[in-house]
Design an enzyme around this catalytic site. Structure first.
Site, PDB file in Angstrom:
ATOM      1  N   ASP A 158       0.853  -1.171   0.000  1.00 39.19           N
ATOM      2  CA  ASP A 158       0.000   0.000   0.000  1.00 39.19           C
ATOM      3  C   ASP A 158       0.899   1.233   0.000  1.00 39.19           C
ATOM      4  OD1 ASP A 158      -1.975   1.853   0.332  1.00 39.19           O
ATOM      5  OD2 ASP A 158      -2.966   0.822   1.990  1.00 39.19           O
ATOM      6  N   ASP A 193      -2.739   2.379  -6.151  1.00 37.43           N
ATOM      7  CA  ASP A 193      -1.707   2.396  -5.111  1.00 37.43           C
ATOM      8  C   ASP A 193      -1.690   1.165  -4.222  1.00 37.43           C
ATOM      9  OD1 ASP A 193      -4.120   3.049  -3.778  1.00 37.43           O
ATOM     10  OD2 ASP A 193      -2.974   3.947  -2.164  1.00 37.43           O
ATOM     11  N   GLU A 194      -2.367   0.132  -4.612  1.00 41.34           N
ATOM     12  CA  GLU A 194      -2.413  -1.064  -3.772  1.00 41.34           C
ATOM     13  C   GLU A 194      -2.313  -2.313  -4.610  1.00 41.34           C
ATOM     14  OE1 GLU A 194      -5.543  -1.972  -0.926  1.00 41.34           O
ATOM     15  OE2 GLU A 194      -5.800   0.193  -0.714  1.00 41.34           O
ATOM     16  N   CYS A 238     -50.491  -6.625 -40.635  1.00 42.37           N
ATOM     17  CA  CYS A 238     -51.603  -7.197 -39.884  1.00 42.37           C
ATOM     18  C   CYS A 238     -52.830  -6.285 -39.834  1.00 42.37           C
ATOM     19  CB  CYS A 238     -51.182  -7.564 -38.468  1.00 42.37           C
ATOM     20  SG  CYS A 238     -50.879  -6.143 -37.421  1.00 42.37           S
ATOM     21  N   HIS A 279     -44.568  -2.205 -32.249  1.00 42.68           N
ATOM     22  CA  HIS A 279     -45.303  -3.025 -33.197  1.00 42.68           C
ATOM     23  C   HIS A 279     -44.394  -3.531 -34.312  1.00 42.68           C
ATOM     24  CE1 HIS A 279     -49.098  -4.454 -34.915  1.00 42.68           C
ATOM     25  NE2 HIS A 279     -48.533  -4.204 -36.091  1.00 42.68           N
ATOM     26  N   HIS A 310     -43.176  -7.481 -35.493  1.00 43.28           N
ATOM     27  CA  HIS A 310     -43.130  -8.140 -36.800  1.00 43.28           C
ATOM     28  C   HIS A 310     -41.720  -8.564 -37.163  1.00 43.28           C
ATOM     29  CE1 HIS A 310     -47.303  -7.841 -37.782  1.00 43.28           C
ATOM     30  NE2 HIS A 310     -47.334  -6.509 -37.656  1.00 43.28           N
TER      31      HIS A 310
END
Length: 660
Positions: free
Chosen positions: A107, A198-199, A580, A595, A599
DNA sequence: GGGAAAACATTAT
DNA sequence: TTCCAATAATGTTTTCCC
């Protein structure tokens, strides 16, 4: 930690305002905590932020009371039952103890601040903080003596230390130095795990063996080497697992180290008096809860209260707590760490100006799209994060049927989510994309498809892969299920948990890779596919399915958005569906979109079924729930926000096994 | 009722 | 003067839909 727990001492109201700022941190030993507490309180008092903190505090209090009630209700029989459960689990966990690896956690000391001092030596010895008036990222040790620390707003820090020098963050600089440190780490563990800039965690078992050195000697050498390469100091912790190594690195900070031998007795002695708050994964809330509901302050007390913990917490939470009591932690090195989400967010002064909010949204969408393209990611879940003027946080999410990455698509969906919340006064907007296509952990693109790799979640030394919400106590009776589960897996699941399990079908041969501007190359890396962007913009005229995800066979948004022109002539006389006959006037934009989606889905499904025999079994899968009819797929209406109400909480939750 | 998605929360840097 | 960040992961609870 606040001295007075139960409020009611009206003379010193700041003592019951629980901030994280007075928690013990390296370099803060000589700090006048009472004074810091008072100043923080006075600076905050009455603000919107403060009010929100009070709300949260009340919520936690409620949780604690609820838990206390539950404890009180336990009968002797319950207690004895759960103690048996706990004892059994402790034995099982103990059996997983691995003392064969030596882990080192490094660390860097006050990293950002140290880097800034390096490039501007005149800062040396002066109290300094990296960050802004609204937030501090790191404070150097001189500043810490005043109580100034990371995650504290700058204006409070200045009050604590009027001479405090502010330096703006410069990630380029920190990345540069971080890279230098990582080159050093590489020499000791080529597979080291970077936890942040940093770790890092290093498995130095081999390094110790090869150099015929102890963990402590390796740590010394590494720290010296880091200093030589960067001019920066760091602290190190050495222990038998990552969880312990991390605790150890904090002990002699800054510029120091601590070694915990790989010996069970040593570990137990070390852990016994250790405050639970030192453990990664136990934060302010959990500390508070465990202390007030169970009287647990040290890790040892986790074991002493094991029966109660098993009775009141989910299995994964209880497992985590017991592991802490035993000083257990992860010792394996995951093969790859996959990103699970990508996000951005911005804070601004609170406003309800919709034009402003939409502009922010557009900016964020653009930035996020750029970030996603950089990494070759496409996601299907978009989460909008909003923070209101009163600091209340809301999230609103949609999961799409299509993977997206373009700023237009992101903005389109984000706008819908935002629109549903208007009018609203906000101080932050954020967005996150998740559920990436071709998650590199082997999860199939098709989220509905179950595979073995889907089933085996993660490597878990505790073997707690089962449903976490199952009350812990019930597992005694679930032995049958467990046996079945194990028997169904041909290989020890530890071996399978990592990403080395990959379905060959998930390789670069995927036919629709161009659809998402990225392909998965054989080594599992996302590679950008040149030209894919343009390709994905192509429309689907002439029933070409080239740009459509063949596995999901969906009316995808990309296709829809790029087919707006096509959508035009789907409507006879501009209101009647050619296919349709349903009637929808042009003003019904969304409905018409849905819609035509319908389709398209129909059509794709037909084409798909005619192609089925040419595809592999996996590619053949067509989730029926994906074929949406116009009436399905309706956006859900959110109920009004429930925030602010304190509902009874039955269980509490803590992430488990988070000792990364 | 069960599974998926959404919402909410905690933690860490 | 300024008035509490950004990013990611993970876990629990609630809601929705079949």
């Amino acid at each position: 930690m606040a001295k007075s727990e139960s409020s009611g001492d009206t003379g010193r109201p700041w003592q019951s305002y629980h901030t994280v700022y007075t928690n013990a941190k390296a370099g803060m030993e000589g700090v006048d905590k009472e004074k810091v507490q008072r100043i923080v309180y006075e600076m905050s008092k009455g603000s919107k932020y403060f009010e929100n903190e009070e709300r949260k505090e009340a919520y936690i209090k409620q949780k604690i009371e609820n838990m206390q009630d539950q404890i009180a209700k336990l009968t002797d029989a319950d207690i004895s039952h759960y103690q048996k459960v706990a004892d059994k689990r402790i034995l099982e966990l103990e059996a997983t103890r691995d003392l064969t690896r030596i882990w080192l956690h490094v660390d860097m000391d006050a990293f950002y601040a140290a880097v800034e001092t390096l490039s501007n030596p005149s800062l040396n010895g002066k109290p300094m903080a990296v960050g802004s008036m609204s937030m501090i990222s790191t404070a150097n040790y001189e500043a810490r003596r005043f109580g100034v620390r990371a995650a504290m707003p700058g204006f409070i820090a200045r009050k604590l230390c009027p001479e405090l020098i502010f330096v703006p963050v410069d990630f380029k600089k920190y990345t540069h130095y971080s890279d230098l440190t990582r080159k050093v780490f590489q020499n000791y563990d080529p597979n080291f795990m970077a936890a942040s800039l940093d770790e890092a965690y290093l498995d130095i078992t081999n390094a110790c063996y090869e150099r015929d050195a102890t963990g402590g000697e390796i740590a010394e050498e590494l720290r010296k080497s880091v200093y030589e390469e960067t001019g920066l100091t760091c602290s190190a912790g050495v222990g038998p697992n990552r969880l312990l190594a991390k605790v150890c690195s904090d002990i002699n900070k800054p510029n120091g180290q601590f070694v915990l031998p790989n010996d069970r007795m040593a570990v137990m002695a070390f852990i016994s008096s250790l405050p639970i708050r030192k453990i990664g994964g136990i934060g302010k809330v959990t500390e508070h809860l465990l202390r007030d509901a169970f009287g647990i302050v040290t890790c040892e007390e986790m074991l002493q209260n094991s029966g109660f913990l098993c009775a009141l917490f989910s299995r994964s939470s209880a497992d985590f707590f017991l592991s802490v009591g035993l000083g257990l932690g992860r010792t394996d090195t995951p093969e790859v760490k996959l990103r699970k989400s990508i996000s951005n967010e911005r804070t601004f002064s609170a406003t309800d100006d919709e034009a402003f909010l939409y502009q922010k949204l557009a900016d964020l969408a653009e930035m996020l799209s750029v970030d996603m393209k950089k990494e070759g990611l496409c996601g299907r879940t978009l989460t909008l994060k909003l923070k209101t003027a009163s600091f209340e946080v809301r999230t609103r999410a949609v999961t799409l049927q299509k993977y997206i990455f373009s700023s237009e698509d992101i903005l389109k969906h984000a706008s819908k989510l935002l629109k549903a919340e208007l009018p609203i006064s906000l101080r932050l907007i954020g967005m996150r994309m998740s559920q990436f296509s071709e998650d590199k952990d082997g999860t199939p693109s098709d989220p509905t498809q179950k595979t073995l790799s889907n089933f085996i979640v993660t490597g878990d030394a505790t073997g707690s892969n089962m449903d976490d919400r199952t009350p812990f106590g019930s597992d005694l009776k679930d032995e049958h299920f467990r046996t079945q589960l194990k028997a169904s897996l041909p290989i020890d699941n530890h071996k399978l948990c990592h990403s080395d399990f990959r379905d060959p079908l998930e390789s670069s041969e995927i036919p629709d890779a161009g659809n998402c501007n990225c392909i998965l190359s054989y080594d599992g890396e996302m590679k950008k596919c040149d030209g894919a962007l343009n390709k994905s913009k192509a429309n689907f005229e002439g029933s070409s399915l080239d740009n459509v995800d063949k596995r999901t066979s969906l009316p995808n948004d990309e296709a829809v958005s790029s087919s707006n022109q096509k959508e035009q002539y789907l409507w006879v006389d501009d209101y009647k569906c050619l296919l349709c006959g349903v009637e929808l006037p042009p003003s019904f934009v969304e409905e018409r979109q849905e819609h035509s989606d319908f389709h398209l889905a129909e059509r794709l499904q037909k084409e798909e079924s005619s192609n089925l025999r040419n595809l592999t079994p996996k590619q053949r899968f067509i989730p029926t729930d994906k074929i949406t009819s116009p009436s399905q797929n309706r956006r859900k209406k959110h109920k009004s926000s429930s925030t602010g109400k304190y509902l009874p909480i039955d269980t509490f939750f803590v992430k488990s096994n988070r000792n990364s």
